[in-house]
Write a protein that holds these residues in place. Structure first.
Motif, PDB file in Angstrom:
ATOM      1  N   ARG A  64       0.723  -1.254   0.000  1.00  0.00           N
ATOM      2  CA  ARG A  64       0.089  -0.047   0.016  1.00  0.00           C
ATOM      3  C   ARG A  64       0.846   1.135   0.047  1.00  0.00           C
ATOM      4  NH1 ARG A  64      -2.808  -2.529  -2.319  1.00  0.00           N
ATOM      5  NH2 ARG A  64      -4.605  -3.770  -1.856  1.00  0.00           N
ATOM      6  N   HIS A  65       1.895   1.279   0.633  1.00  0.00           N
ATOM      7  CA  HIS A  65       2.947   2.401   0.897  1.00  0.00           C
ATOM      8  C   HIS A  65       4.368   1.998   0.280  1.00  0.00           C
ATOM      9  CE1 HIS A  65       0.193   4.907   3.655  1.00  0.00           C
ATOM     10  NE2 HIS A  65      -0.406   4.751   2.577  1.00  0.00           N
ATOM     11  N   VAL A  66       5.147   2.920   0.044  1.00  0.00           N
ATOM     12  CA  VAL A  66       6.333   2.639  -0.271  1.00  0.00           C
ATOM     13  C   VAL A  66       7.256   3.777   0.569  1.00  0.00           C
ATOM     14  CG1 VAL A  66       8.527   2.791  -1.784  1.00  0.00           C
ATOM     15  CG2 VAL A  66       6.325   1.998  -2.615  1.00  0.00           C
ATOM     16  N   ALA A  67       8.217   3.337   1.582  1.00  0.00           N
ATOM     17  CA  ALA A  67       8.781   4.310   2.427  1.00  0.00           C
ATOM     18  C   ALA A  67      10.254   4.081   2.040  1.00  0.00           C
ATOM     19  CB  ALA A  67       8.667   3.674   3.848  1.00  0.00           C
ATOM     20  N   CYS A  68      11.095   5.096   2.162  1.00  0.00           N
ATOM     21  CA  CYS A  68      12.478   5.165   1.833  1.00  0.00           C
ATOM     22  C   CYS A  68      13.545   5.905   2.788  1.00  0.00           C
ATOM     23  CB  CYS A  68      12.780   5.837   0.308  1.00  0.00           C
ATOM     24  SG  CYS A  68      11.901   5.258  -1.050  1.00  0.00           S
ATOM     25  N   LEU A  79      16.899  10.586  -4.965  1.00  0.00           N
ATOM     26  CA  LEU A  79      15.708   9.752  -5.152  1.00  0.00           C
ATOM     27  C   LEU A  79      14.557  10.890  -5.756  1.00  0.00           C
ATOM     28  CD1 LEU A  79      15.268   7.403  -2.175  1.00  0.00           C
ATOM     29  CD2 LEU A  79      15.990   6.887  -4.287  1.00  0.00           C
ATOM     30  N   ASP A  80      14.032  10.546  -6.805  1.00  0.00           N
ATOM     31  CA  ASP A  80      13.076  11.191  -7.456  1.00  0.00           C
ATOM     32  C   ASP A  80      11.544  10.927  -6.937  1.00  0.00           C
ATOM     33  OD1 ASP A  80      11.095  12.417  -9.168  1.00  0.00           O
ATOM     34  OD2 ASP A  80      12.534  12.471 -11.000  1.00  0.00           O
ATOM     35  N   LEU A  81      11.125  11.471  -5.916  1.00  0.00           N
ATOM     36  CA  LEU A  81       9.905  10.916  -5.317  1.00  0.00           C
ATOM     37  C   LEU A  81       8.730  10.967  -6.307  1.00  0.00           C
ATOM     38  CD1 LEU A  81      10.163  12.065  -1.536  1.00  0.00           C
ATOM     39  CD2 LEU A  81      11.101   9.787  -2.787  1.00  0.00           C
ATOM     40  N   GLU A  86       4.797   7.959  -9.689  1.00  0.00           N
ATOM     41  CA  GLU A  86       3.888   7.662 -11.053  1.00  0.00           C
ATOM     42  C   GLU A  86       4.335   6.464 -11.299  1.00  0.00           C
ATOM     43  OE1 GLU A  86       4.220   9.531 -15.309  1.00  0.00           O
ATOM     44  OE2 GLU A  86       5.322  10.574 -13.897  1.00  0.00           O
ATOM     45  N   THR A  87       5.497   5.909 -11.396  1.00  0.00           N
ATOM     46  CA  THR A  87       5.928   4.386 -11.589  1.00  0.00           C
ATOM     47  C   THR A  87       5.141   3.279 -10.948  1.00  0.00           C
ATOM     48  OG1 THR A  87       8.124   5.230 -12.617  1.00  0.00           O
ATOM     49  CG2 THR A  87       7.844   2.927 -12.092  1.00  0.00           C
ATOM     50  N   LEU A  88       5.321   3.462  -9.729  1.00  0.00           N
ATOM     51  CA  LEU A  88       4.647   2.657  -8.727  1.00  0.00           C
ATOM     52  C   LEU A  88       3.119   2.854  -8.492  1.00  0.00           C
ATOM     53  CD1 LEU A  88       7.905   2.230  -5.903  1.00  0.00           C
ATOM     54  CD2 LEU A  88       7.489   1.359  -8.299  1.00  0.00           C
ATOM     55  N   ASP A  89       2.735   3.687  -8.834  1.00  0.00           N
ATOM     56  CA  ASP A  89       1.271   4.142  -8.252  1.00  0.00           C
ATOM     57  C   ASP A  89       0.784   3.734  -6.742  1.00  0.00           C
ATOM     58  OD1 ASP A  89      -1.237   4.808  -9.129  1.00  0.00           O
ATOM     59  OD2 ASP A  89      -2.112   2.883  -9.707  1.00  0.00           O
ATOM     60  N   ARG A  90       1.711   4.322  -6.012  1.00  0.00           N
ATOM     61  CA  ARG A  90       1.628   4.182  -4.766  1.00  0.00           C
ATOM     62  C   ARG A  90       2.047   5.358  -3.766  1.00  0.00           C
ATOM     63  NH1 ARG A  90      -0.155   0.090  -6.817  1.00  0.00           N
ATOM     64  NH2 ARG A  90      -0.451  -1.901  -5.833  1.00  0.00           N
TER      65      ARG A  90
END
Length: 201
Positions: A64-68, A79-81, A86-90
């Motif tokens: 559901r989420h991506v954390a860096c 990192l280009d958030l 856009e790419t991961l759709d999350r």
């Protein structure tokens, strides 16, 4: 906001020329539920690709989420958030742990020309940082945390980070476990010889 059911945490561990990334899917209860690895160049511009590589290797539509772990791993390999979102759709957010006046002075010291311009453009595209309260109120003043979020209100991202942080720990579980995995990945593989290497006579 309760913690998302599954979060992909991504962290990096640097060797001399290569940074080793680990992406770990972690459930809301802190249980790891999948691991993938990737690499990027120390001082390069491919850390965003490494995060995407981890995502694609896992193939987990239930995340559901991506954390860096921060926005400048691998010596300013920014990192280009927005691209990740856009790419991961999350929803994507980056968590950092130190008060800072910003990275522009350090970027100007380390780079010039097109290399500087490209990094400044990426850095300036990032959303502002907002503070995250500590899961352990006693440590909040001494151990600040900050989050930058895209695709999610920053206060909701901060709440998700808090919800994924165990008492007594500073890092949320997806990033804490990803950092351990990235370090182990580096230690296990950094000594690999490059293709075609041979023993000296």
């Amino acid at each position: 906001m309760t913690a998302p059911s599954r979060t992909l945490g991504v962290a990096f561990s640097d060797a001399r020329d290569v940074s080793y990334a680990a992406g770990v899917v972690v459930r809301a209860d802190g249980t790891p539920d999948g691991v993938a690895f990737a690499r990027c160049t120390v001082g390069g511009t491919d850390a965003t690709d490494a995060v995407i590589d981890c995502w694609r290797a896992l193939g987990r539509e239930d995340v559901r989420h991506v954390a860096c772990a921060g926005v400048a791993p691998a010596w300013f390999n920014l990192l280009d958030l927005d691209r990740l979102r856009e790419t991961l759709d999350r929803p994507v957010y980056a968590v950092s742990y130190e008060a800072s006046p910003g990275l522009e002075p350090a970027l100007r010291d380390a780079f010039d020309g097109d290399a500087l311009a490209d990094r400044l453009a990426t850095y300036r595209s990032l959303p502002a940082r907002v503070p995250v309260g500590s899961a352990d109120a006693d440590g909040e003043a001494d151990e600040p945390r900050f989050v930058r979020a895209v695709g999610l209100d920053p206060e909701r991202a901060a709440a998700a980070v808090k919800g994924l942080t165990r008492d007594g720990f500073r890092r949320c579980e997806p990033l804490r476990i990803a950092a351990l995995a990235a370090s182990a990945h580096r230690e296990a593989t950094a000594g690999e010889r490059s293709p075609g290497a041979t023993d000296a006579p």
